[in-house]
Design a protein around this motif. Structure first.
Motif, short mmCIF file in Angstrom:
data_model
loop_
_atom_site.label_atom_id
_atom_site.label_comp_id
_atom_site.label_asym_id
_atom_site.label_seq_id
_atom_site.Cartn_x
_atom_site.Cartn_y
_atom_site.Cartn_z
N ILE A 88 15.27 -22.47 7.60
CA ILE A 88 14.51 -23.66 7.01
C ILE A 88 13.81 -24.27 8.27
O ILE A 88 14.50 -24.49 9.35
CB ILE A 88 14.92 -24.83 6.20
CG1 ILE A 88 15.52 -24.21 4.86
CG2 ILE A 88 13.91 -25.87 6.12
CD1 ILE A 88 16.50 -25.32 4.35
N LEU A 89 12.39 -24.08 8.10
CA LEU A 89 11.84 -24.73 9.43
C LEU A 89 11.08 -26.19 8.98
O LEU A 89 10.44 -26.11 7.97
CB LEU A 89 10.78 -23.61 10.12
CG LEU A 89 9.76 -24.15 11.02
CD1 LEU A 89 10.48 -24.35 12.34
CD2 LEU A 89 8.84 -23.14 11.61
N ILE A 90 11.20 -27.09 9.63
CA ILE A 90 10.47 -28.54 9.25
C ILE A 90 9.39 -28.96 10.38
O ILE A 90 10.06 -29.03 11.71
CB ILE A 90 11.58 -29.70 8.92
CG1 ILE A 90 12.50 -29.16 7.74
CG2 ILE A 90 10.77 -30.81 8.86
CD1 ILE A 90 13.55 -30.10 7.60
N ILE A 91 8.36 -29.37 10.05
CA ILE A 91 7.49 -29.76 11.14
C ILE A 91 7.15 -31.33 10.81
O ILE A 91 6.66 -31.69 9.72
CB ILE A 91 6.35 -29.08 11.30
CG1 ILE A 91 6.54 -27.47 11.63
CG2 ILE A 91 5.36 -29.55 12.33
CD1 ILE A 91 5.42 -26.57 11.49
N ASN A 92 7.22 -32.23 11.63
CA ASN A 92 6.83 -33.59 11.31
C ASN A 92 5.25 -33.84 11.70
O ASN A 92 4.95 -33.69 12.77
CB ASN A 92 7.81 -34.45 12.46
CG ASN A 92 7.33 -36.04 12.46
OD1 ASN A 92 6.44 -36.39 11.61
ND2 ASN A 92 8.17 -36.96 12.82
N LEU A 93 4.61 -33.97 10.63
CA LEU A 93 3.10 -34.18 11.00
C LEU A 93 2.73 -35.78 10.82
O LEU A 93 1.63 -36.03 10.50
CB LEU A 93 2.45 -33.62 9.88
CG LEU A 93 2.31 -31.86 10.09
CD1 LEU A 93 1.91 -31.23 8.74
CD2 LEU A 93 1.76 -31.32 11.16
N SER A 94 3.48 -36.54 11.45
CA SER A 94 3.20 -37.81 11.67
C SER A 94 1.93 -38.06 12.55
O SER A 94 1.78 -37.27 13.50
CB SER A 94 4.47 -38.78 12.07
OG SER A 94 4.60 -38.47 13.43
N GLY A 95 1.12 -39.17 12.37
CA GLY A 95 0.18 -39.24 13.19
C GLY A 95 -1.32 -38.60 12.33
O GLY A 95 -1.41 -37.70 11.79
N ARG A 96 -2.37 -39.26 12.73
CA ARG A 96 -3.70 -39.09 12.17
C ARG A 96 -4.51 -37.86 12.91
O ARG A 96 -4.72 -38.28 14.32
CB ARG A 96 -4.65 -40.29 11.92
CG ARG A 96 -3.88 -41.02 11.06
CD ARG A 96 -4.83 -42.58 10.85
NE ARG A 96 -6.02 -42.44 11.10
CZ ARG A 96 -6.63 -43.33 12.10
NH1 ARG A 96 -6.00 -44.21 12.66
NH2 ARG A 96 -7.73 -43.01 12.48
N GLY A 97 -4.94 -36.91 12.25
CA GLY A 97 -5.62 -36.17 13.18
C GLY A 97 -7.29 -36.48 12.91
O GLY A 97 -8.17 -35.57 13.69
#
Length: 109
Positions: A88-97
């Motif tokens: 399993i691969l998890i990416i934290n996408l916190s933050g506004r693009g």
């Protein structure tokens, strides 16, 4: 305490990243500890890979990642093919693009 990327003469090295939050030669003590103890690995990606990941995630998922997070997406694109199907691969996408859209637009012109 802060660890700093140093050159051969002991001076901080110049860095460059399209993500302002990553354009700095220093890291905090916690990241240094995680690397030394083997609990974290750190990798690099090119600015071109970051821009491609930014666009792909925006286009396919409707998620506009911050440029700092697009670095993680770019690396995940490299890492995923080397993993087995049960990993399993998890990416934290916190933050506004959305704050980075104009900068990306200018770079892609």
């Amino acid at each position: 305490m802060l660890s700093v990327l140093l050159g051969e003469e002991g001076q901080p090295q110049k860095t460059y990243s399209i993500a302002a939050g990553l354009d700095y030669p220093g890291i905090g003590l916690e990241h240094s500890h995680l690397k030394v103890t083997g609990r974290a690995e750190y990798a690099t990606v090119t600015n071109e890979e970051v821009l491609e990941a930014f666009q792909e995630l925006s286009r396919t998922e409707g998620i506009i990642p911050a440029l700092e997070r697009a670095h993680a997406v770019a690396y995940a694109k490299k890492l995923a093919p080397t993993m087995s199907r049960d990993q399993i691969l998890i990416i934290n996408l916190s933050g506004r693009g959305d704050k980075d859209v104009e900068q990306v637009f200018q770079m892609l012109k």
